[in-house]
Design a protein around this motif. Sequence first.
Motif, PDB file in Angstrom:
ATOM      1  N   TRP A 230       0.896  -1.268  -0.042  1.00  0.00           N
ATOM      2  CA  TRP A 230       0.066   0.047  -0.137  1.00  0.00           C
ATOM      3  C   TRP A 230       0.773   1.282  -0.167  1.00  0.00           C
ATOM      4  O   TRP A 230       0.265   2.370  -0.294  1.00  0.00           O
TER       5      TRP A 230
ATOM      6  N   HIS B  58       2.017   2.322   2.697  1.00  0.00           N
ATOM      7  CA  HIS B  58       1.595   3.028   3.967  1.00  0.00           C
ATOM      8  C   HIS B  58       2.823   3.257   4.777  1.00  0.00           C
ATOM      9  O   HIS B  58       3.760   2.435   4.997  1.00  0.00           O
TER      10      HIS B  58
ATOM     11  N   SER C 137      -1.590  -2.037   8.425  1.00  0.00           N
ATOM     12  CA  SER C 137      -1.015  -0.603   8.145  1.00  0.00           C
ATOM     13  C   SER C 137      -2.030   0.344   7.850  1.00  0.00           C
ATOM     14  O   SER C 137      -3.076  -0.308   7.648  1.00  0.00           O
ATOM     15  N   SER C 138      -1.381   1.694   7.930  1.00  0.00           N
ATOM     16  CA  SER C 138      -2.428   2.835   7.572  1.00  0.00           C
ATOM     17  C   SER C 138      -1.423   3.887   6.995  1.00  0.00           C
ATOM     18  O   SER C 138      -0.617   4.017   7.289  1.00  0.00           O
ATOM     19  N   ALA C 139      -2.240   4.533   6.252  1.00  0.00           N
ATOM     20  CA  ALA C 139      -1.773   5.602   5.691  1.00  0.00           C
ATOM     21  C   ALA C 139      -1.828   6.770   6.543  1.00  0.00           C
ATOM     22  O   ALA C 139      -2.759   6.747   7.501  1.00  0.00           O
TER      23      ALA C 139
ATOM     24  N   SER D 154      -5.508   8.688   6.505  1.00  0.00           N
ATOM     25  CA  SER D 154      -6.626   7.840   6.086  1.00  0.00           C
ATOM     26  C   SER D 154      -7.738   7.763   7.167  1.00  0.00           C
ATOM     27  O   SER D 154      -8.270   6.642   7.241  1.00  0.00           O
TER      28      SER D 154
END
Lengths: 113, 109
Positions: free
Chosen positions: A27, A29, A93-95, A98
């Motif tokens: 991603w 991220h 995971s994360s941005a 987001s």
Amino acid sequence: DAEITQSPRHKITETGRQVTLACHQTWNHNNMFWYRQDLGHGLRLIHYSYGVQDTNKGEVSDGYSVSRSNTEDLPLTLESAASSQTSVYFCASSAVASSYEQYFGPGTRLTVT
Amino acid sequence: AQRVTQPEKLLSVFKGAPVELKCNYSYSGSPELFWYVQYSRQRLQLLLRHISRESIKGFTADLNKGETSFHLKKPFAQEEDSAMYYCALSGAGSYQLTFGKGTKLSVIP
């Protein structure tokens, strides 16, 4: 399609051995997390990273370590496996922008005998 | 310290009956609240978040700051709703999530 993968999916190891669980995301991220899931405890945060070379301890970090040498990977190492570390481990995971939504991997079931 | 409490470990309802999964939180500031769901043999996935105020798969959740609650509701349960549900909280400026212990919803046909 972008995704987050974990390997191995199942692992049996002996007490005292060093074990590394892999987490890979495509991603791109910045944020990555490791949780353990135990009956009666839900998900508990082990370690997290907000970018390359950044690592932080979570709620249950004793006996675990992580390193972040690139954006895609956050391997989790059990320095000397203990029976209390038998669990299901999830990577996420994360941005940055987001609204804090985290995307989870499929999990690794680890048994320490 | 922030905390999320899900008082029910297991909730069984009949198909077509209303569902309410309870979630209470403890946090001194303005939190972000989420519901995640884990279907059998699948990974955790976001169901809904309070800031979007949307309905997903017929589920809704309203943030009640006075009661510090974020209960998940659905008027008519379906068999495919059977899953593990986790309430989660993120504090202001933090990307970490604090999860509750989860509630297993079982919809009886």
